[in-house]
Design an enzyme around this catalytic site. Structure first.
Site, PDB file in Angstrom:
ATOM      1  N   LYS A  22       0.840  -1.207   0.000  1.00 51.03           N
ATOM      2  CA  LYS A  22       0.000   0.000   0.000  1.00 51.03           C
ATOM      3  C   LYS A  22       0.868   1.248   0.000  1.00 51.03           C
ATOM      4  O   LYS A  22       0.663   2.164  -0.784  1.00 51.03           O
ATOM      5  CB  LYS A  22      -0.890   0.016   1.233  1.00 51.03           C
ATOM      6  CG  LYS A  22      -1.563   1.361   1.493  1.00 51.03           C
ATOM      7  CD  LYS A  22      -2.446   1.385   2.702  1.00 51.03           C
ATOM      8  CE  LYS A  22      -1.756   1.671   3.979  1.00 51.03           C
ATOM      9  NZ  LYS A  22      -1.489   3.086   4.264  1.00 51.03           N
ATOM     10  N   ASN A  23       1.868   1.289   0.894  1.00 52.45           N
ATOM     11  CA  ASN A  23       2.635   2.524   1.064  1.00 52.45           C
ATOM     12  C   ASN A  23       3.651   2.752  -0.042  1.00 52.45           C
ATOM     13  O   ASN A  23       4.226   3.838  -0.139  1.00 52.45           O
ATOM     14  CB  ASN A  23       3.295   2.544   2.444  1.00 52.45           C
ATOM     15  CG  ASN A  23       2.245   2.713   3.524  1.00 52.45           C
ATOM     16  OD1 ASN A  23       1.088   3.013   3.228  1.00 52.45           O
ATOM     17  ND2 ASN A  23       2.629   2.475   4.766  1.00 52.45           N
ATOM     18  N   CYS A 123      -5.445  12.880  12.028  1.00 54.54           N
ATOM     19  CA  CYS A 123      -6.171  11.618  11.811  1.00 54.54           C
ATOM     20  C   CYS A 123      -6.177  10.910  13.163  1.00 54.54           C
ATOM     21  O   CYS A 123      -5.688  11.430  14.158  1.00 54.54           O
ATOM     22  CB  CYS A 123      -5.496  10.770  10.740  1.00 54.54           C
ATOM     23  SG  CYS A 123      -4.003   9.980  11.326  1.00 54.54           S
ATOM     24  N   ARG A 128      -0.208  14.775  12.536  1.00 55.64           N
ATOM     25  CA  ARG A 128       0.349  14.506  11.205  1.00 55.64           C
ATOM     26  C   ARG A 128       0.438  15.762  10.324  1.00 55.64           C
ATOM     27  O   ARG A 128      -0.177  15.860   9.276  1.00 55.64           O
ATOM     28  CB  ARG A 128      -0.458  13.399  10.541  1.00 55.64           C
ATOM     29  CG  ARG A 128      -0.444  12.148  11.424  1.00 55.64           C
ATOM     30  CD  ARG A 128      -1.065  10.971  10.787  1.00 55.64           C
ATOM     31  NE  ARG A 128      -0.191  10.438   9.741  1.00 55.64           N
ATOM     32  CZ  ARG A 128      -0.560   9.403   8.985  1.00 55.64           C
ATOM     33  NH1 ARG A 128      -1.724   8.869   9.143  1.00 55.64           N
ATOM     34  NH2 ARG A 128       0.244   8.948   8.049  1.00 55.64           N
ATOM     35  N   ASP A 313       4.348   0.828  12.023  1.00 59.13           N
ATOM     36  CA  ASP A 313       3.176   0.172  11.422  1.00 59.13           C
ATOM     37  C   ASP A 313       3.022  -1.273  11.861  1.00 59.13           C
ATOM     38  O   ASP A 313       2.031  -1.912  11.504  1.00 59.13           O
ATOM     39  CB  ASP A 313       3.267   0.224   9.893  1.00 59.13           C
ATOM     40  CG  ASP A 313       3.063   1.633   9.378  1.00 59.13           C
ATOM     41  OD1 ASP A 313       3.332   1.877   8.195  1.00 59.13           O
ATOM     42  OD2 ASP A 313       2.662   2.495  10.178  1.00 59.13           O
ATOM     43  N   ARG A 405      -8.597  -0.471   3.941  1.00 61.25           N
ATOM     44  CA  ARG A 405      -7.647   0.521   3.412  1.00 61.25           C
ATOM     45  C   ARG A 405      -6.290  -0.114   3.153  1.00 61.25           C
ATOM     46  O   ARG A 405      -5.526   0.362   2.322  1.00 61.25           O
ATOM     47  CB  ARG A 405      -7.454   1.669   4.417  1.00 61.25           C
ATOM     48  CG  ARG A 405      -8.728   2.401   4.755  1.00 61.25           C
ATOM     49  CD  ARG A 405      -8.451   3.626   5.562  1.00 61.25           C
ATOM     50  NE  ARG A 405      -7.551   4.531   4.822  1.00 61.25           N
ATOM     51  CZ  ARG A 405      -7.305   5.774   5.194  1.00 61.25           C
ATOM     52  NH1 ARG A 405      -7.847   6.249   6.282  1.00 61.25           N
ATOM     53  NH2 ARG A 405      -6.507   6.540   4.507  1.00 61.25           N
TER      54      ARG A 405
HETATM   55  C1  EPZ Z   1       4.007   7.080   6.214  1.00 61.93           C
HETATM   56  O1  EPZ Z   1       3.208   8.106   6.752  1.00 61.93           O
HETATM   57  C2  EPZ Z   1       3.107   5.872   6.110  1.00 61.93           C
HETATM   58  N1  EPZ Z   1       1.992   6.157   5.205  1.00 61.93           N
HETATM   59  C3  EPZ Z   1       2.566   5.498   7.489  1.00 61.93           C
HETATM   60  O2  EPZ Z   1       1.814   4.292   7.339  1.00 61.93           O
HETATM   61  C4  EPZ Z   1       3.752   5.214   8.413  1.00 61.93           C
HETATM   62  O3  EPZ Z   1       3.270   4.944   9.716  1.00 61.93           O
HETATM   63  C5  EPZ Z   1       4.687   6.432   8.449  1.00 61.93           C
HETATM   64  O4  EPZ Z   1       5.097   6.767   7.100  1.00 61.93           O
HETATM   65  C6  EPZ Z   1       5.943   6.171   9.283  1.00 61.93           C
HETATM   66  O5  EPZ Z   1       6.632   5.068   8.763  1.00 61.93           O
HETATM   67  C7  EPZ Z   1       2.198   6.099   3.866  1.00 61.93           C
HETATM   68  O6  EPZ Z   1       3.282   5.815   3.402  1.00 61.93           O
HETATM   69  C8  EPZ Z   1       1.004   6.391   3.004  1.00 61.93           C
HETATM   70  P1  EPZ Z   1       5.989  10.459   8.381  1.00 61.93           P
HETATM   71  P2  EPZ Z   1       3.774   9.637   6.793  1.00 61.93           P
HETATM   72  O7  EPZ Z   1       5.956  11.701   7.569  1.00 61.93           O
HETATM   73  O8  EPZ Z   1       4.603   9.875   5.601  1.00 61.93           O
HETATM   74  C9  EPZ Z   1       5.685  13.830  11.711  1.00 61.93           C
HETATM   75  C10 EPZ Z   1      -0.010   2.857   7.648  1.00 61.93           C
HETATM   76  O9  EPZ Z   1      -0.530   2.350   8.656  1.00 61.93           O
HETATM   77  N2  EPZ Z   1       5.695  14.769  10.580  1.00 61.93           N
HETATM   78  O10 EPZ Z   1       7.184   9.568   8.291  1.00 61.93           O
HETATM   79  O11 EPZ Z   1       2.629  10.518   7.059  1.00 61.93           O
HETATM   80  C11 EPZ Z   1       4.439  12.956  11.732  1.00 61.93           C
HETATM   81  O12 EPZ Z   1       3.384  13.622  12.411  1.00 61.93           O
HETATM   82  C12 EPZ Z   1       0.411   4.312   7.670  1.00 61.93           C
HETATM   83  O13 EPZ Z   1       0.224   2.238   6.574  1.00 61.93           O
HETATM   84  C13 EPZ Z   1       5.793  16.142  10.843  1.00 61.93           C
HETATM   85  O14 EPZ Z   1       5.845  16.574  11.998  1.00 61.93           O
HETATM   86  O15 EPZ Z   1       4.702   9.578   8.085  1.00 61.93           O
HETATM   87  C14 EPZ Z   1       4.908  11.730  12.463  1.00 61.93           C
HETATM   88  O16 EPZ Z   1       4.850  11.987  13.861  1.00 61.93           O
HETATM   89  C15 EPZ Z   1       0.100   4.986   8.990  1.00 61.93           C
HETATM   90  N3  EPZ Z   1       5.807  17.008   9.802  1.00 61.93           N
HETATM   91  C16 EPZ Z   1       6.370  11.614  12.037  1.00 61.93           C
HETATM   92  O17 EPZ Z   1       6.747  12.902  11.530  1.00 61.93           O
HETATM   93  C17 EPZ Z   1       5.763  16.573   8.487  1.00 61.93           C
HETATM   94  O18 EPZ Z   1       5.822  17.414   7.572  1.00 61.93           O
HETATM   95  C18 EPZ Z   1       6.616  10.586  10.926  1.00 61.93           C
HETATM   96  O19 EPZ Z   1       5.695  10.865   9.902  1.00 61.93           O
HETATM   97  C19 EPZ Z   1       5.672  15.189   8.240  1.00 61.93           C
HETATM   98  C20 EPZ Z   1       5.645  14.305   9.296  1.00 61.93           C
END
Ligand code: EPZ
Length: 426
Positions: A22-23, A123, A128, A313, A405
Protein backbone atom coordinates in the site's frame (compact mmCIF):
# COMPACT_ATOMS: atom_id res chain seq x y z
CA UNK A 1 -21.73 -1.23 7.88
CA UNK A 2 -19.64 -4.41 7.35
CA UNK A 3 -18.17 -6.23 10.25
CA UNK A 4 -15.86 -9.23 10.49
CA UNK A 5 -16.80 -12.22 12.65
CA UNK A 6 -14.06 -14.56 13.83
CA UNK A 7 -14.33 -17.76 15.84
CA UNK A 8 -10.83 -18.13 17.21
CA UNK A 9 -8.56 -20.84 18.59
CA UNK A 10 -7.49 -22.52 15.34
CA UNK A 11 -3.76 -22.68 14.48
CA UNK A 12 -3.26 -21.35 10.92
CA UNK A 13 -1.31 -23.42 8.40
CA UNK A 14 -0.61 -22.87 4.70
CA UNK A 15 0.40 -20.22 2.16
CA UNK A 16 -0.62 -16.57 2.14
CA UNK A 17 0.04 -14.52 -1.05
CA UNK A 18 1.45 -11.11 -0.11
CA UNK A 19 0.03 -8.23 -2.17
CA UNK A 20 1.75 -5.15 -3.51
CA UNK A 21 2.63 -2.64 -0.81
CA UNK A 22 0.00 0.00 0.00
CA UNK A 23 2.63 2.52 1.06
CA UNK A 24 4.63 1.97 -2.12
CA UNK A 25 1.56 2.14 -4.37
CA UNK A 26 0.46 5.45 -2.83
CA UNK A 27 3.75 7.12 -3.76
CA UNK A 28 4.13 5.41 -7.16
CA UNK A 29 0.69 6.49 -8.40
CA UNK A 30 1.47 10.27 -8.31
CA UNK A 31 4.63 9.62 -10.39
CA UNK A 32 2.26 9.53 -13.38
CA UNK A 33 1.87 13.30 -12.99
CA UNK A 34 5.56 13.79 -13.83
CA UNK A 35 5.27 12.82 -17.51
CA UNK A 36 2.80 13.01 -20.40
CA UNK A 37 3.62 9.40 -21.30
CA UNK A 38 1.91 6.28 -19.90
CA UNK A 39 3.10 4.85 -16.57
CA UNK A 40 2.10 1.21 -16.06
CA UNK A 41 2.13 -0.12 -12.49
CA UNK A 42 1.99 -3.90 -11.99
CA UNK A 43 1.16 -5.79 -8.78
CA UNK A 44 -1.06 -2.93 -7.64
CA UNK A 45 -3.01 -4.03 -4.52
CA UNK A 46 -6.81 -3.97 -4.60
CA UNK A 47 -7.29 -1.52 -1.71
CA UNK A 48 -9.66 1.32 -0.86
CA UNK A 49 -6.80 3.81 -0.60
CA UNK A 50 -5.47 2.86 -4.03
CA UNK A 51 -8.93 3.37 -5.53
CA UNK A 52 -9.26 6.73 -3.75
CA UNK A 53 -5.91 7.85 -5.08
CA UNK A 54 -6.91 6.81 -8.59
CA UNK A 55 -10.06 8.93 -8.33
CA UNK A 56 -8.02 11.93 -7.18
CA UNK A 57 -5.69 11.54 -10.16
CA UNK A 58 -8.71 11.29 -12.47
CA UNK A 59 -9.91 14.65 -11.09
CA UNK A 60 -6.54 16.13 -12.06
CA UNK A 61 -6.95 14.88 -15.64
CA UNK A 62 -5.02 11.61 -15.41
CA UNK A 63 -6.56 8.72 -17.34
CA UNK A 64 -6.39 5.37 -15.57
CA UNK A 65 -7.15 1.96 -17.05
CA UNK A 66 -7.11 -1.36 -15.22
CA UNK A 67 -5.99 -4.36 -17.24
CA UNK A 68 -6.73 -8.02 -16.67
CA UNK A 69 -6.84 -9.03 -13.04
CA UNK A 70 -9.65 -11.54 -12.79
CA UNK A 71 -11.58 -11.08 -9.54
CA UNK A 72 -9.77 -14.10 -8.03
CA UNK A 73 -6.32 -12.76 -8.96
CA UNK A 74 -4.19 -10.71 -6.64
CA UNK A 75 -2.55 -7.58 -7.95
CA UNK A 76 -3.82 -5.44 -10.77
CA UNK A 77 -2.13 -3.73 -13.68
CA UNK A 78 -3.01 -0.05 -13.97
CA UNK A 79 -1.88 2.25 -16.76
CA UNK A 80 -1.97 5.95 -15.95
CA UNK A 81 -1.51 8.81 -18.39
CA UNK A 82 -1.29 12.51 -17.55
CA UNK A 83 -1.16 13.72 -21.16
CA UNK A 84 -2.85 16.99 -20.20
CA UNK A 85 -3.60 18.04 -16.64
CA UNK A 86 -7.03 19.61 -16.24
CA UNK A 87 -6.65 20.66 -12.60
CA UNK A 88 -3.95 21.21 -10.01
CA UNK A 89 -6.27 21.17 -7.00
CA UNK A 90 -6.52 18.36 -4.42
CA UNK A 91 -9.75 19.18 -2.58
CA UNK A 92 -10.41 18.91 1.15
CA UNK A 93 -13.08 16.21 0.87
CA UNK A 94 -10.51 13.85 -0.69
CA UNK A 95 -7.45 14.82 1.32
CA UNK A 96 -9.26 14.59 4.67
CA UNK A 97 -10.15 10.95 3.93
CA UNK A 98 -6.71 9.96 2.74
CA UNK A 99 -3.74 11.99 3.89
CA UNK A 100 -1.46 10.36 1.29
CA UNK A 101 -3.25 12.64 -1.22
CA UNK A 102 -0.70 15.27 -0.14
CA UNK A 103 1.78 13.31 -2.31
CA UNK A 104 0.39 15.02 -5.44
CA UNK A 105 1.89 18.30 -4.21
CA UNK A 106 5.52 17.76 -5.28
CA UNK A 107 4.79 16.21 -8.68
CA UNK A 108 2.19 18.87 -9.56
CA UNK A 109 4.53 21.76 -8.77
CA UNK A 110 7.31 20.03 -10.69
CA UNK A 111 5.18 19.27 -13.76
CA UNK A 112 2.63 22.11 -13.84
CA UNK A 113 4.44 24.79 -11.85
CA UNK A 114 1.67 25.03 -9.28
CA UNK A 115 -0.58 23.06 -6.92
CA UNK A 116 -3.37 23.83 -4.49
CA UNK A 117 -3.67 21.06 -1.93
CA UNK A 118 -5.86 20.92 1.14
CA UNK A 119 -3.92 20.61 4.37
CA UNK A 120 -4.71 17.06 5.52
CA UNK A 121 -5.71 17.82 9.09
CA UNK A 122 -5.08 15.23 11.76
CA UNK A 123 -6.17 11.62 11.81
CA UNK A 124 -6.85 8.99 14.45
CA UNK A 125 -3.18 8.34 15.22
CA UNK A 126 -1.99 11.93 15.47
CA UNK A 127 -1.75 15.51 14.24
CA UNK A 128 0.35 14.51 11.21
CA UNK A 129 1.36 17.98 9.96
CA UNK A 130 2.99 18.51 6.56
CA UNK A 131 5.41 21.31 7.49
CA UNK A 132 8.42 19.31 6.29
CA UNK A 133 6.78 18.72 2.90
CA UNK A 134 6.33 22.48 2.52
CA UNK A 135 9.87 23.35 3.66
CA UNK A 136 11.25 20.88 1.10
CA UNK A 137 9.38 22.60 -1.74
CA UNK A 138 10.54 26.02 -0.54
CA UNK A 139 14.13 24.73 -0.64
CA UNK A 140 13.56 24.11 -4.36
CA UNK A 141 12.33 27.65 -4.92
CA UNK A 142 8.59 27.16 -4.58
CA UNK A 143 6.57 30.03 -3.14
CA UNK A 144 3.86 28.94 -0.71
CA UNK A 145 0.70 30.60 0.46
CA UNK A 146 -1.54 29.06 3.12
CA UNK A 147 -5.16 30.19 3.24
CA UNK A 148 -8.53 28.66 4.19
CA UNK A 149 -6.98 25.30 5.01
CA UNK A 150 -5.23 24.97 1.67
CA UNK A 151 -1.61 25.37 0.66
CA UNK A 152 -0.99 26.96 -2.74
CA UNK A 153 2.48 26.25 -4.05
CA UNK A 154 3.96 27.92 -7.11
CA UNK A 155 7.29 27.23 -8.81
CA UNK A 156 9.46 30.10 -10.06
CA UNK A 157 8.67 31.11 -13.66
CA UNK A 158 11.58 28.99 -14.93
CA UNK A 159 10.56 25.99 -12.85
CA UNK A 160 11.89 24.51 -9.61
CA UNK A 161 15.61 24.89 -8.91
CA UNK A 162 17.75 22.21 -7.25
CA UNK A 163 18.89 22.87 -3.69
CA UNK A 164 19.76 21.22 -0.39
CA UNK A 165 16.92 19.83 1.74
CA UNK A 166 17.87 19.00 5.32
CA UNK A 167 15.13 17.18 7.26
CA UNK A 168 15.38 17.76 11.06
CA UNK A 169 13.87 14.31 11.58
CA UNK A 170 12.85 11.46 9.29
CA UNK A 171 9.59 11.83 7.37
CA UNK A 172 8.56 9.23 4.80
CA UNK A 173 6.00 11.42 3.03
CA UNK A 174 8.15 14.55 3.02
CA UNK A 175 11.04 12.56 1.53
CA UNK A 176 8.68 11.26 -1.17
CA UNK A 177 7.33 14.71 -2.04
CA UNK A 178 10.85 16.15 -2.11
CA UNK A 179 12.11 13.37 -4.37
CA UNK A 180 9.23 13.69 -6.83
CA UNK A 181 9.71 17.47 -6.99
CA UNK A 182 13.51 17.33 -7.38
CA UNK A 183 13.63 14.99 -10.39
CA UNK A 184 12.45 17.81 -12.71
CA UNK A 185 14.15 20.69 -10.87
CA UNK A 186 17.01 22.48 -12.66
CA UNK A 187 20.38 21.40 -11.29
CA UNK A 188 21.31 19.23 -8.35
CA UNK A 189 19.25 18.51 -5.23
CA UNK A 190 20.62 16.85 -2.10
CA UNK A 191 18.13 15.46 0.42
CA UNK A 192 19.77 14.95 3.81
CA UNK A 193 18.29 12.80 6.58
CA UNK A 194 16.05 11.19 3.97
CA UNK A 195 13.78 8.35 5.04
CA UNK A 196 15.22 4.93 4.17
CA UNK A 197 12.00 2.91 4.17
CA UNK A 198 11.93 0.34 1.32
CA UNK A 199 8.99 2.22 -0.18
CA UNK A 200 11.32 5.19 -0.76
CA UNK A 201 13.72 2.90 -2.63
CA UNK A 202 10.79 1.57 -4.67
CA UNK A 203 9.82 5.17 -5.56
CA UNK A 204 13.41 6.04 -6.54
CA UNK A 205 13.69 2.91 -8.71
CA UNK A 206 10.44 3.76 -10.50
CA UNK A 207 11.58 7.36 -11.10
CA UNK A 208 14.91 6.07 -12.44
CA UNK A 209 12.98 3.77 -14.80
CA UNK A 210 11.21 6.94 -15.99
CA UNK A 211 14.56 8.61 -16.71
CA UNK A 212 15.35 10.34 -13.40
CA UNK A 213 18.92 10.58 -12.13
CA UNK A 214 19.06 9.61 -8.44
CA UNK A 215 21.97 8.38 -6.33
CA UNK A 216 22.19 7.20 -2.71
CA UNK A 217 19.37 4.69 -2.78
CA UNK A 218 18.93 2.96 0.61
CA UNK A 219 20.95 5.68 2.33
CA UNK A 220 19.89 8.79 4.24
CA UNK A 221 21.35 11.10 1.59
CA UNK A 222 19.73 11.23 -1.85
CA UNK A 223 21.38 13.19 -4.68
CA UNK A 224 19.20 14.06 -7.67
CA UNK A 225 20.35 15.55 -10.98
CA UNK A 226 17.27 17.26 -12.42
CA UNK A 227 16.28 16.35 -16.00
CA UNK A 228 14.16 18.24 -18.53
CA UNK A 229 11.46 15.59 -18.76
CA UNK A 230 10.61 12.05 -17.72
CA UNK A 231 9.24 9.32 -20.00
CA UNK A 232 6.77 6.54 -19.35
CA UNK A 233 7.74 3.21 -17.81
CA UNK A 234 6.39 -0.08 -16.49
CA UNK A 235 7.12 -0.80 -12.85
CA UNK A 236 6.04 -3.54 -10.40
CA UNK A 237 5.04 -2.49 -6.87
CA UNK A 238 7.15 -4.15 -4.16
CA UNK A 239 5.58 -6.75 -1.85
CA UNK A 240 3.96 -5.31 1.26
CA UNK A 241 6.35 -5.82 4.19
CA UNK A 242 3.72 -4.70 6.72
CA UNK A 243 1.06 -7.07 5.37
CA UNK A 244 3.66 -9.86 5.48
CA UNK A 245 4.61 -8.95 9.06
CA UNK A 246 0.94 -8.84 10.03
CA UNK A 247 0.32 -12.38 8.78
CA UNK A 248 3.53 -13.55 10.44
CA UNK A 249 1.94 -12.36 13.70
CA UNK A 250 -1.14 -14.42 12.79
CA UNK A 251 1.02 -17.56 12.65
CA UNK A 252 2.60 -16.58 15.96
CA UNK A 253 -0.58 -15.78 17.89
CA UNK A 254 -2.42 -18.93 16.70
CA UNK A 255 0.56 -21.27 17.16
CA UNK A 256 0.62 -22.13 13.46
CA UNK A 257 2.97 -21.90 10.49
CA UNK A 258 2.54 -19.84 7.34
CA UNK A 259 4.50 -19.29 4.14
CA UNK A 260 4.34 -15.61 3.17
CA UNK A 261 4.45 -15.93 -0.60
CA UNK A 262 6.31 -13.07 -2.29
CA UNK A 263 7.54 -11.50 0.97
CA UNK A 264 11.05 -10.06 0.70
CA UNK A 265 13.41 -10.70 3.62
CA UNK A 266 15.60 -7.71 2.68
CA UNK A 267 12.70 -5.29 3.34
CA UNK A 268 11.80 -6.53 6.81
CA UNK A 269 14.98 -7.05 8.84
CA UNK A 270 13.74 -5.78 12.21
CA UNK A 271 10.31 -7.42 11.85
CA UNK A 272 11.90 -10.82 11.27
CA UNK A 273 14.57 -10.44 13.96
CA UNK A 274 11.88 -9.42 16.48
CA UNK A 275 9.75 -12.44 15.52
CA UNK A 276 12.78 -14.72 16.04
CA UNK A 277 13.43 -13.09 19.42
CA UNK A 278 9.80 -13.88 20.34
CA UNK A 279 10.53 -17.54 19.60
CA UNK A 280 9.24 -17.92 16.04
CA UNK A 281 11.11 -20.04 13.49
CA UNK A 282 11.93 -18.06 10.32
CA UNK A 283 13.28 -19.68 7.16
CA UNK A 284 13.34 -18.99 3.44
CA UNK A 285 10.74 -21.08 1.60
CA UNK A 286 10.50 -21.85 -2.09
CA UNK A 287 8.19 -18.89 -2.72
CA UNK A 288 8.68 -16.61 0.25
CA UNK A 289 9.35 -16.58 3.99
CA UNK A 290 8.15 -19.37 6.30
CA UNK A 291 7.16 -18.35 9.82
CA UNK A 292 6.35 -21.07 12.36
CA UNK A 293 5.47 -21.06 16.07
CA UNK A 294 7.94 -23.35 17.84
CA UNK A 295 6.47 -23.17 21.34
CA UNK A 296 5.46 -20.43 23.79
CA UNK A 297 5.90 -16.78 22.84
CA UNK A 298 8.70 -14.89 24.57
CA UNK A 299 8.17 -11.30 25.78
CA UNK A 300 9.94 -8.44 23.96
CA UNK A 301 11.07 -4.89 24.60
CA UNK A 302 10.52 -2.94 21.39
CA UNK A 303 10.73 0.74 20.42
CA UNK A 304 9.43 1.98 17.08
CA UNK A 305 11.75 4.13 14.96
CA UNK A 306 12.42 4.93 11.29
CA UNK A 307 13.72 2.17 9.00
CA UNK A 308 15.67 -0.05 9.41
CA UNK A 309 14.50 -0.05 13.04
CA UNK A 310 11.24 -1.63 14.21
CA UNK A 311 8.40 -0.02 12.21
CA UNK A 312 5.57 1.87 13.86
CA UNK A 313 3.18 0.17 11.42
CA UNK A 314 3.88 -3.16 13.15
CA UNK A 315 3.44 -1.96 16.77
CA UNK A 316 -0.26 -2.79 17.11
CA UNK A 317 0.12 -6.23 15.54
CA UNK A 318 3.07 -7.18 17.77
CA UNK A 319 1.15 -5.92 20.79
CA UNK A 320 -1.70 -8.32 19.99
CA UNK A 321 0.76 -11.20 19.68
CA UNK A 322 2.55 -10.29 22.93
CA UNK A 323 -0.67 -10.32 24.97
CA UNK A 324 -0.16 -14.12 25.04
CA UNK A 325 3.62 -14.11 25.67
CA UNK A 326 5.12 -15.88 28.69
CA UNK A 327 6.14 -12.71 30.53
CA UNK A 328 5.89 -8.93 30.38
CA UNK A 329 6.72 -6.92 27.24
CA UNK A 330 7.42 -3.20 26.85
CA UNK A 331 6.48 -1.39 23.66
CA UNK A 332 7.42 2.25 23.05
CA UNK A 333 5.86 4.27 20.22
CA UNK A 334 8.19 7.11 19.19
CA UNK A 335 6.68 8.10 15.82
CA UNK A 336 3.02 8.94 16.44
CA UNK A 337 1.53 10.51 19.55
CA UNK A 338 -1.70 8.53 19.68
CA UNK A 339 -1.17 5.05 18.32
CA UNK A 340 -2.51 3.02 21.26
CA UNK A 341 -6.22 3.03 20.51
CA UNK A 342 -6.20 -0.75 20.09
CA UNK A 343 -5.25 -1.10 23.79
CA UNK A 344 -8.71 -0.65 25.40
CA UNK A 345 -10.21 -3.01 22.82
CA UNK A 346 -7.54 -5.67 23.43
CA UNK A 347 -8.08 -5.33 27.18
CA UNK A 348 -11.79 -5.95 26.66
CA UNK A 349 -10.72 -9.32 25.20
CA UNK A 350 -8.84 -10.18 28.39
CA UNK A 351 -5.43 -8.70 27.61
CA UNK A 352 -3.50 -6.97 30.41
CA UNK A 353 -1.98 -3.81 28.89
CA UNK A 354 -1.18 -0.58 30.63
CA UNK A 355 -0.25 2.58 28.70
CA UNK A 356 2.27 4.85 30.40
CA UNK A 357 2.92 7.91 28.22
CA UNK A 358 4.61 6.75 25.00
CA UNK A 359 5.05 3.21 26.35
CA UNK A 360 2.75 0.24 26.84
CA UNK A 361 3.41 -2.51 29.38
CA UNK A 362 1.96 -5.80 28.08
CA UNK A 363 1.64 -8.54 30.74
CA UNK A 364 1.15 -11.93 29.12
CA UNK A 365 -2.14 -13.72 29.91
CA UNK A 366 -3.09 -17.36 29.36
CA UNK A 367 -5.90 -16.68 26.93
CA UNK A 368 -8.02 -14.06 25.20
CA UNK A 369 -11.81 -14.16 25.08
CA UNK A 370 -13.82 -13.20 22.01
CA UNK A 371 -15.82 -9.96 22.21
CA UNK A 372 -17.41 -7.29 20.01
CA UNK A 373 -14.66 -4.71 19.35
CA UNK A 374 -14.31 -1.45 17.42
CA UNK A 375 -11.59 -0.71 14.88
CA UNK A 376 -10.22 2.82 15.07
CA UNK A 377 -7.41 2.92 12.51
CA UNK A 378 -5.83 0.60 9.97
CA UNK A 379 -3.18 -1.20 12.01
CA UNK A 380 -5.28 -1.19 15.20
CA UNK A 381 -8.00 -3.03 13.28
CA UNK A 382 -5.50 -5.69 12.23
CA UNK A 383 -4.40 -6.16 15.85
CA UNK A 384 -8.05 -6.85 16.78
CA UNK A 385 -8.34 -9.43 13.99
CA UNK A 386 -5.16 -11.12 15.24
CA UNK A 387 -6.52 -11.23 18.79
CA UNK A 388 -9.79 -12.65 17.48
CA UNK A 389 -7.94 -15.43 15.64
CA UNK A 390 -6.43 -16.56 18.96
CA UNK A 391 -9.35 -15.81 21.31
CA UNK A 392 -11.76 -18.42 22.65
CA UNK A 393 -15.21 -17.79 21.28
CA UNK A 394 -16.49 -15.24 18.82
CA UNK A 395 -15.06 -11.80 18.07
CA UNK A 396 -16.89 -9.18 16.00
CA UNK A 397 -14.71 -6.42 14.59
CA UNK A 398 -16.79 -3.34 13.70
CA UNK A 399 -15.83 -0.48 11.29
CA UNK A 400 -13.86 -2.84 9.05
CA UNK A 401 -13.56 -0.09 6.43
CA UNK A 402 -10.32 0.68 8.28
CA UNK A 403 -9.03 -2.78 7.35
CA UNK A 404 -10.03 -2.43 3.71
CA UNK A 405 -7.65 0.52 3.41
CA UNK A 406 -4.58 -1.66 3.82
CA UNK A 407 -5.34 -5.39 3.61
CA UNK A 408 -6.38 -6.88 0.28
CA UNK A 409 -9.09 -9.56 0.69
CA UNK A 410 -8.07 -10.30 4.26
CA UNK A 411 -10.78 -12.80 5.12
CA UNK A 412 -10.18 -14.82 1.93
CA UNK A 413 -6.47 -15.04 2.65
CA UNK A 414 -7.11 -16.14 6.24
CA UNK A 415 -9.93 -18.59 5.36
CA UNK A 416 -7.49 -20.33 2.98
CA UNK A 417 -5.16 -21.15 5.90
CA UNK A 418 -7.85 -22.42 8.25
CA UNK A 419 -9.31 -19.37 9.96
CA UNK A 420 -13.01 -19.35 10.84
CA UNK A 421 -13.59 -15.78 9.66
CA UNK A 422 -16.31 -14.13 7.61
CA UNK A 423 -17.47 -10.67 6.61
CA UNK A 424 -21.05 -9.87 7.57
CA UNK A 425 -22.75 -6.95 5.87
CA UNK A 426 -25.35 -4.50 7.16
C1 EPZ B 1 4.01 7.08 6.21
O1 EPZ B 1 3.21 8.11 6.75
C2 EPZ B 1 3.11 5.87 6.11
N1 EPZ B 1 1.99 6.16 5.21
C3 EPZ B 1 2.57 5.50 7.49
O2 EPZ B 1 1.81 4.29 7.34
C4 EPZ B 1 3.75 5.21 8.41
O3 EPZ B 1 3.27 4.94 9.72
C5 EPZ B 1 4.69 6.43 8.45
O4 EPZ B 1 5.10 6.77 7.10
C6 EPZ B 1 5.94 6.17 9.28
O5 EPZ B 1 6.63 5.07 8.76
C7 EPZ B 1 2.20 6.10 3.87
O6 EPZ B 1 3.28 5.82 3.40
C8 EPZ B 1 1.00 6.39 3.00
P1 EPZ B 1 5.99 10.46 8.38
P2 EPZ B 1 3.77 9.64 6.79
O7 EPZ B 1 5.96 11.70 7.57
O8 EPZ B 1 4.60 9.88 5.60
C9 EPZ B 1 5.68 13.83 11.71
C10 EPZ B 1 -0.01 2.86 7.65
O9 EPZ B 1 -0.53 2.35 8.66
N2 EPZ B 1 5.69 14.77 10.58
O10 EPZ B 1 7.18 9.57 8.29
O11 EPZ B 1 2.63 10.52 7.06
C11 EPZ B 1 4.44 12.96 11.73
O12 EPZ B 1 3.38 13.62 12.41
C12 EPZ B 1 0.41 4.31 7.67
O13 EPZ B 1 0.22 2.24 6.57
C13 EPZ B 1 5.79 16.14 10.84
O14 EPZ B 1 5.85 16.57 12.00
O15 EPZ B 1 4.70 9.58 8.08
C14 EPZ B 1 4.91 11.73 12.46
O16 EPZ B 1 4.85 11.99 13.86
C15 EPZ B 1 0.10 4.99 8.99
N3 EPZ B 1 5.81 17.01 9.80
C16 EPZ B 1 6.37 11.61 12.04
O17 EPZ B 1 6.75 12.90 11.53
C17 EPZ B 1 5.76 16.57 8.49
O18 EPZ B 1 5.82 17.41 7.57
C18 EPZ B 1 6.62 10.59 10.93
O19 EPZ B 1 5.69 10.87 9.90
C19 EPZ B 1 5.67 15.19 8.24
C20 EPZ B 1 5.65 14.30 9.30
Amino acid sequence: MDRIVIRGGKPLHGRIPISGAKNAALTLLPCALLTDEPLTLRNLPRLADVDSFGHLLNQLGVSTTIEGARPDEFGRVMTLRAANLTSTVAPYDIVRKMRASVLVLGPLVARAGEATVSLPGGCAIGMRPVDLHLKALEALGAELEIASGYVKARAPSGGLVGGTIRFPFVSVGATENALMAAVLAKGTTVIENAAREPEITDLAKCLIAMGAKIEGLRTDTLTIQGVGRLHGATYAVMADRIEAGSYACAAAITGGSLELVGARRDTMPSILSSLEEAGLGIEDGAEGIKVAALGGLKPLSLSTAPYPAFPTDMQAQFMAMLTLAEGTSLLTETIFENRYMHVPELNRMGADIEVRGRSAVVRGVDKLLGAPVMATDLRASMSLVLAGLAAEGETEVHRVYHLDRGYERLEEKLQAVGADIERVGG
